[in-house]
Design a protein around this motif. Structure first.
Motif, mmCIF file in Angstrom:
data_model
loop_
_atom_site.group_PDB
_atom_site.id
_atom_site.type_symbol
_atom_site.label_atom_id
_atom_site.label_comp_id
_atom_site.label_asym_id
_atom_site.label_seq_id
_atom_site.Cartn_x
_atom_site.Cartn_y
_atom_site.Cartn_z
ATOM 1 N N UNK A 130 -8.077 -17.813 -25.545
ATOM 2 C CA UNK A 130 -7.653 -18.513 -26.752
ATOM 3 C C UNK A 130 -6.475 -19.456 -26.507
ATOM 4 N N UNK A 131 -5.684 -19.180 -25.484
ATOM 5 C CA UNK A 131 -4.557 -20.060 -25.150
ATOM 6 C C UNK A 131 -5.044 -21.465 -24.815
ATOM 7 N N UNK A 132 -6.241 -21.573 -24.283
ATOM 8 C CA UNK A 132 -6.810 -22.887 -23.966
ATOM 9 C C UNK A 132 -6.974 -23.745 -25.216
ATOM 10 N N UNK A 133 -7.080 -23.097 -26.371
ATOM 11 C CA UNK A 133 -7.265 -23.804 -27.642
ATOM 12 C C UNK A 133 -6.021 -23.726 -28.533
ATOM 13 N N UNK A 134 -4.901 -23.299 -27.957
ATOM 14 C CA UNK A 134 -3.644 -23.144 -28.705
ATOM 15 C C UNK A 134 -3.787 -22.189 -29.887
ATOM 16 N N UNK A 135 -4.539 -21.127 -29.682
ATOM 17 C CA UNK A 135 -4.676 -20.080 -30.697
ATOM 18 C C UNK A 135 -3.965 -18.837 -30.178
ATOM 19 N N UNK A 136 -3.002 -18.350 -30.957
ATOM 20 C CA UNK A 136 -2.207 -17.189 -30.555
ATOM 21 C C UNK A 136 -2.772 -15.903 -31.137
ATOM 22 N N UNK A 137 -2.660 -14.848 -30.362
ATOM 23 C CA UNK A 137 -2.928 -13.506 -30.889
ATOM 24 C C UNK A 137 -1.559 -12.917 -31.216
ATOM 25 N N UNK A 138 -1.338 -12.629 -32.496
ATOM 26 C CA UNK A 138 -0.023 -12.121 -32.873
ATOM 27 C C UNK A 138 0.031 -10.596 -32.905
ATOM 28 N N UNK A 139 -1.136 -9.950 -32.936
ATOM 29 C CA UNK A 139 -1.141 -8.489 -32.836
ATOM 30 C C UNK A 139 -2.564 -8.010 -32.576
ATOM 31 N N UNK A 140 -2.649 -6.797 -32.084
ATOM 32 C CA UNK A 140 -3.918 -6.086 -31.926
ATOM 33 C C UNK A 140 -3.645 -4.680 -32.444
ATOM 34 N N UNK A 141 -4.351 -4.285 -33.471
ATOM 35 C CA UNK A 141 -4.154 -2.989 -34.112
ATOM 36 C C UNK A 141 -5.295 -2.055 -33.756
ATOM 37 N N UNK A 142 -4.942 -0.838 -33.370
ATOM 38 C CA UNK A 142 -5.935 0.187 -33.039
ATOM 39 C C UNK A 142 -5.812 1.296 -34.075
ATOM 40 N N UNK A 143 -6.916 1.584 -34.746
ATOM 41 C CA UNK A 143 -6.938 2.567 -35.822
ATOM 42 C C UNK A 143 -7.530 3.876 -35.307
ATOM 43 N N UNK A 144 -6.783 4.966 -35.476
ATOM 44 C CA UNK A 144 -7.299 6.306 -35.186
ATOM 45 C C UNK A 144 -7.981 6.827 -36.432
ATOM 46 N N UNK A 146 1.883 -5.370 -30.774
ATOM 47 C CA UNK A 146 3.121 -6.136 -30.893
ATOM 48 C C UNK A 146 4.342 -5.213 -30.954
ATOM 49 N N UNK A 147 4.253 -4.153 -31.757
ATOM 50 C CA UNK A 147 5.376 -3.218 -31.872
ATOM 51 C C UNK A 147 5.673 -2.524 -30.554
ATOM 52 N N UNK A 148 4.644 -2.351 -29.729
ATOM 53 C CA UNK A 148 4.827 -1.691 -28.437
ATOM 54 C C UNK A 148 5.182 -2.668 -27.318
ATOM 55 N N UNK A 149 5.287 -3.950 -27.647
ATOM 56 C CA UNK A 149 5.608 -4.942 -26.637
ATOM 57 C C UNK A 149 4.461 -5.277 -25.708
ATOM 58 N N UNK A 150 3.235 -4.994 -26.112
ATOM 59 C CA UNK A 150 2.065 -5.264 -25.297
ATOM 60 C C UNK A 150 1.531 -6.676 -25.518
ATOM 61 N N UNK A 151 2.041 -7.349 -26.524
ATOM 62 C CA UNK A 151 1.674 -8.746 -26.789
ATOM 63 C C UNK A 151 2.948 -9.559 -26.805
ATOM 64 N N UNK A 172 -9.040 -0.400 -21.314
ATOM 65 C CA UNK A 172 -10.031 -1.407 -21.705
ATOM 66 C C UNK A 172 -9.527 -2.239 -22.886
ATOM 67 N N UNK A 173 -8.827 -1.599 -23.834
ATOM 68 C CA UNK A 173 -8.250 -2.325 -24.970
ATOM 69 C C UNK A 173 -7.219 -3.337 -24.487
ATOM 70 N N UNK A 174 -6.381 -2.910 -23.557
ATOM 71 C CA UNK A 174 -5.351 -3.807 -23.018
ATOM 72 C C UNK A 174 -5.987 -4.951 -22.242
ATOM 73 N N UNK A 175 -7.041 -4.648 -21.491
ATOM 74 C CA UNK A 175 -7.699 -5.679 -20.681
ATOM 75 C C UNK A 175 -8.383 -6.724 -21.556
ATOM 76 N N UNK A 176 -9.083 -6.303 -22.606
ATOM 77 C CA UNK A 176 -9.768 -7.283 -23.452
ATOM 78 C C UNK A 176 -8.761 -8.112 -24.235
ATOM 79 N N UNK A 177 -7.646 -7.514 -24.607
ATOM 80 C CA UNK A 177 -6.610 -8.273 -25.304
ATOM 81 C C UNK A 177 -6.079 -9.380 -24.392
#
Length: 158
Positions: free
Chosen positions: A129-143, A153-158, A117-122
């Protein structure tokens, strides 16, 4: 099995975390390049979201040079999910005149591993956001219980 209640913070610890977060906010505003370093963003995500008993989804708004504009908890949910709406994130990003975003949310279960679900919403947010030229540079998940933070980003998912 370990539960989040075993890691409940005392009132004094909650005040200390709150104060640390205030200091981080003050530092980040004085040094707008703060969020260009992945480790700083991870530290901020952990300090902001790790002590919450319910899932929260926050957005860091950045300008075209990836300098901090603002940070906001946009959605709050239950113990295991938070509804995230791309149109709300897009509207808020446009209001902030953001060129890039860092997404962050917590897993009160303590497991920082991104879910499907995290991957899908990202992906949905990236597409919207690409429609507005806004980039997502990372998504951080806190345990929340073990202090780990996973970077898409570190995992290559973005």
């Amino acid at each position: 099995m370990t539960t989040i209640t075993q890691f409940a913070l005392t009132a004094a610890e909650q005040r200390a975390v709150y104060r640390a977060n205030q200091i981080l906010n003050k530092y980040a505003r004085k040094h707008p390049e703060f969020f260009t370093c992945c480790n700083h963003a991870k530290d901020y995500a952990f300090n902001t979201l790790s002590n919450r008993a319910h899932e929260c989804f926050a957005v860091v708004y950045l300008d075209s040079q990836h300098r901090l504009i603002d940070v906001e908890i946009v959605f709050e949910g239950t113990i295991d999910s938070a509804a995230v709406y791309p149109r709300v994130v897009a509207r808020k990003a446009l209001e902030q005149n953001a060129a890039a975003l860092i997404l962050m949310h917590n897993h009160p279960s303590g497991i920082a591993e991104p879910s499907q679900a995290d991957k899908a919403i990202t992906k949905r947010l990236q597409d919207a956001l690409a429609l507005f030229d806004i980039r997502i540079i990372d998504h951080l998940v806190v345990g929340c219980s073990n202090g780990s933070v996973v970077s898409f980003a570190e995992r290559g998912l973005i």
